[in-house]
Design an enzyme around this catalytic site. Sequence first.
Site, short mmCIF file in Angstrom:
data_model
loop_
_atom_site.label_atom_id
_atom_site.label_comp_id
_atom_site.label_asym_id
_atom_site.label_seq_id
_atom_site.Cartn_x
_atom_site.Cartn_y
_atom_site.Cartn_z
N ASP A 111 59.22 -40.50 -120.92
CA ASP A 111 58.02 -40.25 -121.79
C ASP A 111 58.42 -39.31 -123.10
O ASP A 111 59.15 -38.59 -122.87
CB ASP A 111 57.00 -39.41 -120.98
CG ASP A 111 56.25 -40.09 -119.95
OD1 ASP A 111 56.36 -39.49 -118.90
OD2 ASP A 111 56.00 -41.41 -120.40
N ASP A 129 52.25 -46.68 -121.82
CA ASP A 129 51.07 -46.26 -121.42
C ASP A 129 50.04 -46.40 -122.28
O ASP A 129 48.69 -46.63 -121.93
CB ASP A 129 51.31 -44.49 -121.43
CG ASP A 129 52.11 -44.19 -120.20
OD1 ASP A 129 52.94 -43.21 -120.22
OD2 ASP A 129 52.38 -45.09 -119.15
C1 LIG Z 1 48.35 -45.06 -118.54
C2 LIG Z 1 48.56 -45.47 -117.10
C3 LIG Z 1 49.58 -44.58 -116.37
C4 LIG Z 1 50.85 -45.36 -116.07
O1 LIG Z 1 50.06 -46.42 -115.17
C5 LIG Z 1 51.28 -47.48 -114.61
O2 LIG Z 1 52.30 -47.57 -115.10
C6 LIG Z 1 50.73 -48.50 -113.75
C7 LIG Z 1 50.85 -50.06 -114.51
C8 LIG Z 1 51.19 -48.38 -112.58
C9 LIG Z 1 50.55 -47.31 -111.96
C10 LIG Z 1 51.46 -46.98 -110.39
C11 LIG Z 1 49.11 -47.46 -111.29
C12 LIG Z 1 48.21 -46.79 -112.08
C13 LIG Z 1 47.86 -45.35 -111.74
C14 LIG Z 1 46.50 -44.87 -112.37
C15 LIG Z 1 46.81 -43.86 -113.37
O3 LIG Z 1 47.92 -43.20 -113.11
C16 LIG Z 1 45.41 -43.40 -113.93
C17 LIG Z 1 45.58 -43.42 -115.22
C18 LIG Z 1 44.39 -43.02 -115.79
C19 LIG Z 1 44.70 -43.05 -117.39
C20 LIG Z 1 43.12 -43.44 -117.88
C21 LIG Z 1 43.14 -44.81 -118.74
C22 LIG Z 1 44.85 -41.85 -117.98
C23 LIG Z 1 45.84 -41.70 -119.37
C24 LIG Z 1 46.93 -40.81 -118.74
C25 LIG Z 1 48.15 -40.98 -119.55
C26 LIG Z 1 48.40 -41.82 -120.37
O4 LIG Z 1 48.02 -41.38 -121.80
C27 LIG Z 1 48.27 -42.45 -122.80
C28 LIG Z 1 49.05 -39.97 -119.36
C29 LIG Z 1 50.39 -40.50 -118.91
C30 LIG Z 1 51.57 -39.53 -118.66
O5 LIG Z 1 51.06 -38.84 -117.44
C31 LIG Z 1 52.84 -40.20 -118.37
O6 LIG Z 1 53.87 -39.27 -117.85
C32 LIG Z 1 52.59 -41.46 -117.13
C33 LIG Z 1 53.98 -42.12 -117.20
O7 LIG Z 1 54.47 -42.47 -118.27
C34 LIG Z 1 53.98 -43.20 -116.02
N1 LIG Z 1 52.79 -44.15 -116.49
C35 LIG Z 1 51.67 -44.68 -115.40
O8 LIG Z 1 52.02 -44.67 -114.39
#
Ligand SMILES: CCC[C@@H]1OC(=O)[C@@H](C)C[C@H](C)CCCCC(=O)CCC[C@@H](CC)/C=C/C=C(\COC)CC[C@@H](O)[C@@H](O)C[C@H](O)CNC1=O
Length: 154
Positions: A111, A129
């Site tokens: 990230d 993301d």
């Molecule tokens: C955005 C989905 C997260 C992404 O899901 C993915 O990969 C999917 C395809 C696979 C996951 C195993 C399943 C989804 C989990 C759901 C979740 O997590 C709830 C999400 C809420 C969302 C409301 C819509 C908030 C938003 C947050 C953030 C994004 O802001 C832009 C902060 C991102 C930072 O914490 C960063 O460190 C995260 C890191 O990059 C890993 N990313 C993931 O796990």
Amino acid sequence: MIYFLIALFIIALDQLTKWLVVKNMQIGESITIIENFLYITSHRNPGAAWGILAGQMTFFYIVTLIVVIGLIYYIMKLPKDQKIFGIALSLMLGGAIGNFIDRLFRKEVVDFVNTYIFTYDFPIFNVADSALVVGVGIVLVLTLLEGKKEKELS
Ligand SMILES: CCC[C@@H]1OC(=O)[C@@H](C)C[C@H](C)CCCCC(=O)CCC[C@@H](CC)/C=C/C=C(\COC)CC[C@@H](O)[C@@H](O)C[C@H](O)CNC1=O
């Protein structure tokens, strides 16, 4: 299908930006873009949003594969006139695969987008993301609009 090209573009952009950060920055190093608002900070996250379920890679593989298969199925099944919906699905597909590649090869997600929304230090995220959140947002808006239209018609 144009939608798979959009997903490929997102994956390429996501992996390119992550590669640049990994190659040129130390973990924790930060570059100021806009003082008090936007920084590029090299960060790693072994979990999902806000670092939840850190290290649960098997869970992430299973969830991501279900998400990816579901998205591909819907994109293939999509009626011709729903282009916006298709674009939203391909953004989500690209984002999910982008983070999946990181989890597969790095066992954590790179990230680097570090924003301060008002004084709240929003969790550092990446291109994948952003594509996921934008895709989810568009699907939500279209679904709400669809529901509203049906209500007016009935
Ligand atoms: C955005 C989905 C997260 C992404 O899901 C993915 O990969 C999917 C395809 C696979 C996951 C195993 C399943 C989804 C989990 C759901 C979740 O997590 C709830 C999400 C809420 C969302 C409301 C819509 C908030 C938003 C947050 C953030 C994004 O802001 C832009 C902060 C991102 C930072 O914490 C960063 O460190 C995260 C890191 O990059 C890993 N990313 C993931 O796990």
